[in-house]
Design an enzyme around this catalytic site. Sequence first.
Site, mmCIF file in Angstrom:
data_model
loop_
_atom_site.group_PDB
_atom_site.id
_atom_site.type_symbol
_atom_site.label_atom_id
_atom_site.label_comp_id
_atom_site.label_asym_id
_atom_site.label_seq_id
_atom_site.Cartn_x
_atom_site.Cartn_y
_atom_site.Cartn_z
ATOM 1 N N GLY A 34 0.870 -1.171 0.000
ATOM 2 C CA GLY A 34 0.000 0.000 0.000
ATOM 3 C C GLY A 34 0.908 1.222 0.000
ATOM 4 O O GLY A 34 1.530 1.526 1.014
ATOM 5 N N ALA A 35 0.999 1.879 -1.167
ATOM 6 C CA ALA A 35 1.878 3.050 -1.273
ATOM 7 C C ALA A 35 1.071 4.342 -1.170
ATOM 8 O O ALA A 35 1.467 5.379 -1.693
ATOM 9 C CB ALA A 35 2.652 2.994 -2.591
ATOM 10 N N GLY A 36 -0.071 4.248 -0.497
ATOM 11 C CA GLY A 36 -0.928 5.426 -0.337
ATOM 12 C C GLY A 36 -0.396 6.341 0.750
ATOM 13 O O GLY A 36 0.808 6.380 1.028
ATOM 14 N N ASN A 37 -1.309 7.055 1.376
ATOM 15 C CA ASN A 37 -0.903 8.085 2.347
ATOM 16 C C ASN A 37 -0.073 7.512 3.491
ATOM 17 O O ASN A 37 1.015 8.013 3.783
ATOM 18 C CB ASN A 37 -2.148 8.777 2.919
ATOM 19 C CG ASN A 37 -2.765 9.729 1.906
ATOM 20 O OD1 ASN A 37 -2.085 10.237 1.013
ATOM 21 N ND2 ASN A 37 -4.049 9.977 2.041
ATOM 22 N N HIS A 47 -8.607 -0.317 18.806
ATOM 23 C CA HIS A 47 -8.307 0.911 18.049
ATOM 24 C C HIS A 47 -9.604 1.386 17.385
ATOM 25 O O HIS A 47 -9.756 1.354 16.171
ATOM 26 C CB HIS A 47 -7.211 0.624 17.021
ATOM 27 C CG HIS A 47 -6.849 1.811 16.164
ATOM 28 N ND1 HIS A 47 -6.349 2.984 16.687
ATOM 29 C CD2 HIS A 47 -6.927 1.999 14.816
ATOM 30 C CE1 HIS A 47 -6.131 3.836 15.700
ATOM 31 N NE2 HIS A 47 -6.477 3.268 14.550
HETATM 32 N N1 LIG Z 1 -3.926 1.346 12.344
HETATM 33 C C1 LIG Z 1 -3.848 2.663 12.276
HETATM 34 O O1 LIG Z 1 -3.495 3.329 13.258
HETATM 35 C C2 LIG Z 1 -4.166 3.368 10.983
HETATM 36 C C3 LIG Z 1 -3.813 4.710 10.796
HETATM 37 C C4 LIG Z 1 -4.124 5.313 9.581
HETATM 38 C C5 LIG Z 1 -4.740 4.586 8.572
HETATM 39 N N2 LIG Z 1 -5.073 3.295 8.797
HETATM 40 C C6 LIG Z 1 -5.690 2.480 7.757
HETATM 41 O O2 LIG Z 1 -4.678 2.181 6.787
HETATM 42 C C7 LIG Z 1 -5.285 1.962 5.527
HETATM 43 C C8 LIG Z 1 -4.603 2.823 4.463
HETATM 44 O O3 LIG Z 1 -4.872 4.177 4.696
HETATM 45 P P1 LIG Z 1 -4.318 5.283 3.662
HETATM 46 O O4 LIG Z 1 -4.730 6.597 4.199
HETATM 47 O O5 LIG Z 1 -2.884 5.018 3.366
HETATM 48 O O6 LIG Z 1 -5.176 4.937 2.382
HETATM 49 P P2 LIG Z 1 -4.791 5.227 0.836
HETATM 50 O O7 LIG Z 1 -6.030 5.077 0.061
HETATM 51 O O8 LIG Z 1 -4.052 6.514 0.742
HETATM 52 O O9 LIG Z 1 -3.774 4.047 0.474
HETATM 53 C C9 LIG Z 1 -4.149 2.712 0.397
HETATM 54 C C10 LIG Z 1 -3.394 2.097 -0.758
HETATM 55 O O10 LIG Z 1 -3.651 0.691 -0.767
HETATM 56 C C11 LIG Z 1 -3.600 0.297 -2.138
HETATM 57 N N3 LIG Z 1 -4.224 -1.014 -2.298
HETATM 58 C C12 LIG Z 1 -5.526 -1.344 -2.302
HETATM 59 N N4 LIG Z 1 -5.684 -2.667 -2.498
HETATM 60 C C13 LIG Z 1 -4.436 -3.193 -2.615
HETATM 61 C C14 LIG Z 1 -3.928 -4.498 -2.816
HETATM 62 N N5 LIG Z 1 -4.731 -5.543 -2.941
HETATM 63 N N6 LIG Z 1 -2.593 -4.650 -2.898
HETATM 64 C C15 LIG Z 1 -1.752 -3.608 -2.778
HETATM 65 N N7 LIG Z 1 -2.176 -2.334 -2.581
HETATM 66 C C16 LIG Z 1 -3.500 -2.136 -2.504
HETATM 67 C C17 LIG Z 1 -4.332 1.413 -2.858
HETATM 68 O O11 LIG Z 1 -4.055 1.412 -4.254
HETATM 69 C C18 LIG Z 1 -3.794 2.638 -2.117
HETATM 70 O O12 LIG Z 1 -2.680 3.198 -2.784
HETATM 71 C C19 LIG Z 1 -6.780 2.257 5.727
HETATM 72 O O13 LIG Z 1 -7.485 1.054 5.945
HETATM 73 C C20 LIG Z 1 -6.792 3.122 6.970
HETATM 74 O O14 LIG Z 1 -8.017 3.055 7.649
HETATM 75 C C21 LIG Z 1 -4.805 2.667 9.976
HETATM 76 O O1 LIG Z 2 -9.076 7.228 11.863
HETATM 77 C C1 LIG Z 2 -8.871 6.400 10.992
HETATM 78 O O2 LIG Z 2 -9.795 5.860 10.349
HETATM 79 C C2 LIG Z 2 -7.465 6.049 10.599
HETATM 80 C C3 LIG Z 2 -6.623 5.612 11.741
HETATM 81 O O3 LIG Z 2 -7.134 4.495 12.386
HETATM 82 C C4 LIG Z 2 -6.326 6.737 12.700
HETATM 83 O O4 LIG Z 2 -6.557 6.566 13.896
HETATM 84 O O5 LIG Z 2 -5.843 7.789 12.245
#
Ligand SMILES: NC(=O)c1ccc[n+]([C@@H]2O[C@H](COP(=O)([O-])OP(=O)(O)OC[C@H]3O[C@@H](n4cnc5c(N)ncnc54)[C@H](O)[C@@H]3O)[C@@H](O)[C@H]2O)c1
Ligand SMILES: O=C(O)C[C@H](O)C(=O)O
Length: 311
Positions: free
Chosen positions: A7-10, A175
């Site tokens: 996952g190269a997103g945010n 969480h």
């Molecule tokens: N645990 C925590 O504390 C925490 C904190 C922030 C975000 N998150 C979670 O992390 C996840 C990602 O958040 P984000 O803001 O980076 O989202 P994002 O949309 O910016 O990035 C997610 C990336 O995953 C990629 N993706 C989707 N399916 C895929 C697959 N099968 N294989 C490879 N890549 C794939 C997408 O193309 C995208 O680039 C979300 O589920 C978010 O809720 C958790």
């Molecule tokens: O709030 C969310 O959905 C993303 C993550 O779990 C966070 O706490 O920032």
Amino acid sequence: MKVTVVGAGNVGASCADVISYRGIASEVVLLDIREGFAEGKAMDLMQCATNTGFNTVITGVTNDYAKTANSDVVVITSGIPRKPGMTREELIGINAGIVKSVADNVLTHSPNAIIVVVSNPMDTMTYLTLKATGLPKNRVIGMGGALDSSRFRYYLSKALDKPSNDVSAMVIGGHGDTTMIPLTRLASYNGIPVSQFLSEEELAKVASATMVGGATLTGLLGTSAWYAPGASVAYLVDSILNDQKKMIACSVMLDGEYGQDDICIGVPCIIGKNGVEQILDINLSDSEKEAFAKSADAVRNMNGDLSSILG
Ligand SMILES: NC(=O)c1ccc[n+]([C@@H]2O[C@H](COP(=O)([O-])OP(=O)(O)OC[C@H]3O[C@@H](n4cnc5c(N)ncnc54)[C@H](O)[C@@H]3O)[C@@H](O)[C@H]2O)c1
Ligand SMILES: O=C(O)C[C@H](O)C(=O)O
């Protein structure tokens, strides 16, 4: 040391940014399903190297798991984030399938890796990863408590009007907006209980702000947060790769600790080169025990939704 971030997103890119900037790993592979996206993020990040002075090599790949081979740590951030007004739990339908297939793929090429699960709902995705892969429980770690604890310290520091690095505090439990448990009783300002400086009412406000910290940012940003999440993952990865044995609240499989079994939920852990090296079963007050049991009920309830995917 090699780290793969799926996952190269945010969050994934922010985590790769902190890992490279702080020299935590020599190699980072960013993998994404979106054509060219991880390659672009890796190239952009590598063009920081001369200005910020790091030596980590970051590579981006589109779904090519062969390039992730022999990773020491794999971070799973793939999946969708929530939008304003949503809960993390609502993401389970899409993210469970993604996380399961990603976990299978990474283990084919990195059978000895420690997996850090970030995708939400994180406690449920951590449980899914453990059950689907059959990995020993020390090798699957859910990241949430490190982030929630840093938000707790931030809100405490604002209420105290003192630097957050002088504040020590931890969040345990699920969480989730209603399941996390900021341990206010144990929070301190340089070792002095924060209750000596803040009223019960002020402390209750800090705890509430912490619990909805992610939702507040999602409302402001239109998608969920990434800088503090990315930095929190990097902090955890650092403790694993460099065997720092830091105490970090992580979502891990409990086997009797805190009176719970067969559940992944946030508790204080010692994190080192073997992943979860110890779970600290600390003494909680009666009200904290009650909150933990309630949080565990809610997290366990969500695990029930995995029956179709776990078979
Ligand atoms: N645990 C925590 O504390 C925490 C904190 C922030 C975000 N998150 C979670 O992390 C996840 C990602 O958040 P984000 O803001 O980076 O989202 P994002 O949309 O910016 O990035 C997610 C990336 O995953 C990629 N993706 C989707 N399916 C895929 C697959 N099968 N294989 C490879 N890549 C794939 C997408 O193309 C995208 O680039 C979300 O589920 C978010 O809720 C958790
Ligand atoms: O709030 C969310 O959905 C993303 C993550 O779990 C966070 O706490 O920032």
